[in-house]
Design an enzyme around this catalytic site. Structure first.
Site, PDB file in Angstrom:
ATOM      1  N   ASN A   1       0.866  -1.183   0.000  1.00  0.00           N
ATOM      2  CA  ASN A   1       0.000   0.000   0.000  1.00  0.00           C
ATOM      3  C   ASN A   1       0.900   1.230   0.000  1.00  0.00           C
ATOM      4  OD1 ASN A   1      -1.872   1.979   0.345  1.00  0.00           O
ATOM      5  ND2 ASN A   1      -2.447   1.432   2.429  1.00  0.00           N
ATOM      6  N   TRP A   2       1.046   1.829  -1.180  1.00  0.00           N
ATOM      7  CA  TRP A   2       1.955   2.977  -1.307  1.00  0.00           C
ATOM      8  C   TRP A   2       1.330   4.264  -0.779  1.00  0.00           C
ATOM      9  CZ3 TRP A   2       4.332   2.205  -6.924  1.00  0.00           C
ATOM     10  CH2 TRP A   2       5.182   1.089  -6.890  1.00  0.00           C
ATOM     11  N   LYS A   3       0.078   4.248  -0.473  1.00  0.00           N
ATOM     12  CA  LYS A   3      -0.632   5.430   0.039  1.00  0.00           C
ATOM     13  C   LYS A   3      -0.381   6.642  -0.877  1.00  0.00           C
ATOM     14  CE  LYS A   3      -0.112   3.473   4.593  1.00  0.00           C
ATOM     15  NZ  LYS A   3      -0.285   3.627   6.010  1.00  0.00           N
TER      16      LYS A   3
ATOM     17  N   HIS B   1      -9.853   1.090   4.482  1.00  0.00           N
ATOM     18  CA  HIS B   1      -8.592   1.269   5.219  1.00  0.00           C
ATOM     19  C   HIS B   1      -8.845   2.200   6.403  1.00  0.00           C
ATOM     20  CE1 HIS B   1      -4.487   2.467   6.153  1.00  0.00           C
ATOM     21  NE2 HIS B   1      -4.106   1.371   5.520  1.00  0.00           N
TER      22      HIS B   1
ATOM     23  N   GLU C   1      -7.271   4.611   7.513  1.00  0.00           N
ATOM     24  CA  GLU C   1      -7.067   6.043   7.222  1.00  0.00           C
ATOM     25  C   GLU C   1      -8.301   6.639   6.558  1.00  0.00           C
ATOM     26  OE1 GLU C   1      -3.321   5.515   5.209  1.00  0.00           O
ATOM     27  OE2 GLU C   1      -2.441   4.939   7.124  1.00  0.00           O
TER      28      GLU C   1
ATOM     29  N   GLU D   1      -5.832  -5.037  10.432  1.00  0.00           N
ATOM     30  CA  GLU D   1      -4.817  -4.006  10.645  1.00  0.00           C
ATOM     31  C   GLU D   1      -5.111  -3.250  11.941  1.00  0.00           C
ATOM     32  OE1 GLU D   1      -2.805  -2.867   6.747  1.00  0.00           O
ATOM     33  OE2 GLU D   1      -4.549  -1.597   6.918  1.00  0.00           O
TER      34      GLU D   1
ATOM     35  N   GLY E   1       1.945   2.242  10.702  1.00  0.00           N
ATOM     36  CA  GLY E   1       2.859   3.373  10.547  1.00  0.00           C
ATOM     37  C   GLY E   1       3.505   3.807  11.842  1.00  0.00           C
TER      38      GLY E   1
ATOM     39  N   SER F   1       3.031  -2.252  10.380  1.00  0.00           N
ATOM     40  CA  SER F   1       4.483  -2.244  10.551  1.00  0.00           C
ATOM     41  C   SER F   1       5.146  -3.584  10.225  1.00  0.00           C
ATOM     42  CB  SER F   1       4.841  -1.778  11.969  1.00  0.00           C
ATOM     43  OG  SER F   1       4.363  -0.459  12.178  1.00  0.00           O
TER      44      SER F   1
ATOM     45  N   GLY G   1       2.536  -1.082   4.373  1.00  0.00           N
ATOM     46  CA  GLY G   1       2.641   0.328   4.006  1.00  0.00           C
ATOM     47  C   GLY G   1       4.093   0.739   3.847  1.00  0.00           C
ATOM     48  N   GLY G   2       4.665   1.318   4.887  1.00  0.00           N
ATOM     49  CA  GLY G   2       6.002   1.913   4.829  1.00  0.00           C
ATOM     50  C   GLY G   2       7.056   1.036   4.162  1.00  0.00           C
TER      51      GLY G   2
HETATM   52  C1  PEP Z   1      -1.105   0.112   5.928  1.00  0.00           C
HETATM   53  O1  PEP Z   1      -1.151   1.272   5.599  1.00  0.00           O
HETATM   54  O2  PEP Z   1      -1.984  -0.649   5.520  1.00  0.00           O
HETATM   55  C2  PEP Z   1      -0.013  -0.329   6.791  1.00  0.00           C
HETATM   56  C3  PEP Z   1      -0.093  -1.518   7.322  1.00  0.00           C
HETATM   57  O3  PEP Z   1       1.024   0.548   6.969  1.00  0.00           O
HETATM   58  P1  PEP Z   1       2.434   0.225   7.697  1.00  0.00           P
HETATM   59  O4  PEP Z   1       2.949  -1.077   7.133  1.00  0.00           O
HETATM   60  O5  PEP Z   1       3.303   1.377   7.377  1.00  0.00           O
HETATM   61  O6  PEP Z   1       2.155   0.090   9.169  1.00  0.00           O
END
Ligand code: PEP
Length: 253
Positions: A9-11, A97, A99, A169, A175, A215, A236-237
């Site tokens: 997930n590049w957001k 999601h 967010e 999640e 994040g 994470s 994500g990250g």
């Molecule tokens: C996400 O945005 O779905 C996520 C899990 O982010 P991260 O891996 O950065 O915690």
């Protein structure tokens, strides 16, 4: 048999040049994605067509939208429809999601409408659920996630639910660098699967991929993905760093 999935997930990150460079370096790393696995790139919407075209030559690698609207078409300025995604070869979409729930006030009912529409049009919803820290601290995470499942998914038929990918999640782990332990992830994934089994029967529940997100990194992916009810991750990250994401793909069962 359910698939093991690494979903990036590049957001809202990267210019188009950066996005192409990242995508190409992951694809060029010689990753082998077997038939029981899937790799998905949820890229920013302006890059969906570019990415879909690029991955079309690769087996078991797909592109996902990070969001989609709940209506088929019409006067909804700024929104993207499911059929638009399909017309550019995108057949996955992240729905709900945290967010989007937090910053855009998306609720369980609205999310249910998006999931339903995706399924009607053969787009795979990657449905996100998970609790915030106060819910976890109060020990109420199981009931909280159960309500999310009931209100957004449990109107689906047994055939439909098997098309859905669920991503658990925990918001406190997204994040933040704070990962749920592999035991915490397994505990919730087993809970989600038992809810699916209670509603649709065990055989159906065994066909649903449940990803962990929060994470995930190269250093913890193997342990988390090794748990029996964890079928990969939504990342994500770490998905913005080619070597990290390649190692995460390699950690799939
Ligand atoms: C996400 O945005 O779905 C996520 C899990 O982010 P991260 O891996 O950065 O915690």
């Amino acid at each position: 048999m359910r698939k093991q999935i690494a979903a990036a997930n590049w957001k809202m990150n990267l210019t188009v040049t950066e996005a192409e460079t990242l995508l190409y370096s992951i694809l060029d790393a010689g990753i082998e994605v077997s038939e029981n696995q899937k790799v998905v790139f949820a890229v920013p919407s302006p890059y969906l067509a570019m990415a879909a075209k690029k991955v079309a030559d690769y087996n078991n690698i797909s592109v996902a939208a990070q969001n989609v609207y709940s209506k088929k078409s019409g006067a909804f300025t700024g929104e993207t429809s499911v059929s638009m995604l399909k017309s550019i070869g995108v057949v996955h979409a992240i729905i709900g999601h945290s967010e989007r729930r937090e910053y855009f006030n998306e609720g369980n009912q609205f999310i249910a409408e998006k999931v339903k529409l995706c399924l009607q049009e053969s787009v795979v919803p990657i449905f996100c659920c998970g609790e915030a820290l106060p819910v976890r601290e109060a020990g109420e995470q199981n009931g909280f996630v159960q309500t999310q499942l009931e209100e957004s998914l449990f109107d689906l038929s047994a055939d439909e639910i098997q098309q859905v990918v669920i991503a658990y999640e925990p918001i406190w782990a997204i994040g933040t660098g704070k990962t749920a332990s592999s035991d915490q992830a397994q505990e919730m994934h087993a809970h989600i699967r038992s809810q699916l089994a209670g509603k649709y029967g065990e055989a159906v529940s065994e066909n649903v991929s449940i990803l962990y997100g929060g994470s995930v990194k190269a250093s913890n992916a193997k342990e988390i993905f090794g748990k029996p009810d964890v079928d990969g991750g939504l990342v994500g990250g770490a998905s913005l760093i080619a070597d990290e994401f390649v190692a995460i793909i390699k950690a799939l069962k």
